[in-house]
Motif scaffolding. Structure first.
Motif, short mmCIF file in Angstrom:
data_model
loop_
_atom_site.label_atom_id
_atom_site.label_comp_id
_atom_site.label_asym_id
_atom_site.label_seq_id
_atom_site.Cartn_x
_atom_site.Cartn_y
_atom_site.Cartn_z
N GLY A 51 -55.95 73.72 -6.06
CA GLY A 51 -54.54 74.04 -5.84
C GLY A 51 -54.35 75.44 -5.30
N LEU A 52 -55.08 76.40 -5.87
CA LEU A 52 -54.99 77.79 -5.38
C LEU A 52 -55.46 77.91 -3.94
N ASN A 53 -56.47 77.10 -3.57
CA ASN A 53 -56.97 77.12 -2.20
C ASN A 53 -56.04 76.41 -1.23
N THR A 54 -55.09 75.64 -1.76
CA THR A 54 -54.22 74.82 -0.94
C THR A 54 -52.83 75.40 -0.76
N THR A 55 -52.28 76.00 -1.79
CA THR A 55 -50.88 76.45 -1.74
C THR A 55 -50.75 77.87 -1.19
N SER A 56 -49.58 78.14 -0.66
CA SER A 56 -49.24 79.52 -0.28
C SER A 56 -47.94 79.92 -0.97
N ASP A 57 -47.45 79.07 -1.88
CA ASP A 57 -46.21 79.33 -2.62
C ASP A 57 -46.51 80.26 -3.80
#
Length: 184
Positions: A51-57
């Motif tokens: 998730g951390l590698n995927t999101t920019s929120d």
């Protein structure tokens, strides 16, 4: 103002610590619950890393970091407990490397909605596992460990639900209107 969970925790811990319970060996179900939960939480960390590698929120990243912090705390406490009790540690998947969210193709990339709903599903699984572990526990120290883990998930769940509701990501089943109920 004191945290109500902390107050209840301190009262429970004090009353249980004063029981002078003889230290019995863990039974097979207690060991199985602990081993399974450790494996579950380790796998949960891998999902959060994805998730951390995927999101920019920013809010989703903050939530993911809070969940990782909680999971790592549980892993540390369980590892110490298991080593002390002579329980072999499970093999777990290694940490995910960091990556740039912009480099992930859209067809592969998890949306923030998918990430938070995945966290919600895993959080519910952890809550159920903690409740089962507490119900199965004979030893007070093991039961208290489960209650503490459960309470930490409840606190995180509140934050998660608030974010999901705010963003419109929470999945709500259809409302039920019983036959003959007054309409408004």
């Amino acid at each position: 103002m004191p945290n109500p969970f902390e107050t209840v925790w301190n009262v429970l811990k004090t009353s249980i610590d004063n029981t002078n319970e003889p230290k019995s060996p863990l039974h097979v179900i207690e060991v199985g619950d602990i081993w399974k939960y450790l494996t579950l939480v380790e796998e949960f960390i891998r999902y959060e890393e994805i998730g951390l590698n995927t999101t920019s929120d920013d809010e989703v990243m903050e939530l993911l970091n809070d969940v990782i912090k909680t999971c790592k705390s549980h892993v540390k406490r369980l590892n110490e407990f298991m080593k002390k009790e002579g329980i072999p540690l499970p093999d777990v998947v290694s940490a995910k490397p960091n990556s740039n969210p912009e480099a992930i193709p859209l067809g592969v990339k998890l949306s923030d909605d998918e990430i938070t709903n995945g966290i919600a599903f895993k959080l519910v699984t952890c809550l159920k596992t903690c409740a089962k572990g507490q119900a199965d526990a004979i030893r007070n120290d093991v039961g208290m460990m489960w209650i503490q883990f459960y309470s930490e998930w409840v606190m995180l769940g509140t934050t998660l639900k608030t974010l999901m509701r705010k963003r419109g990501w929470i999945k709500v089943p259809p409302y039920y209107y019983p036959p003959g109920a007054p309409t408004q």
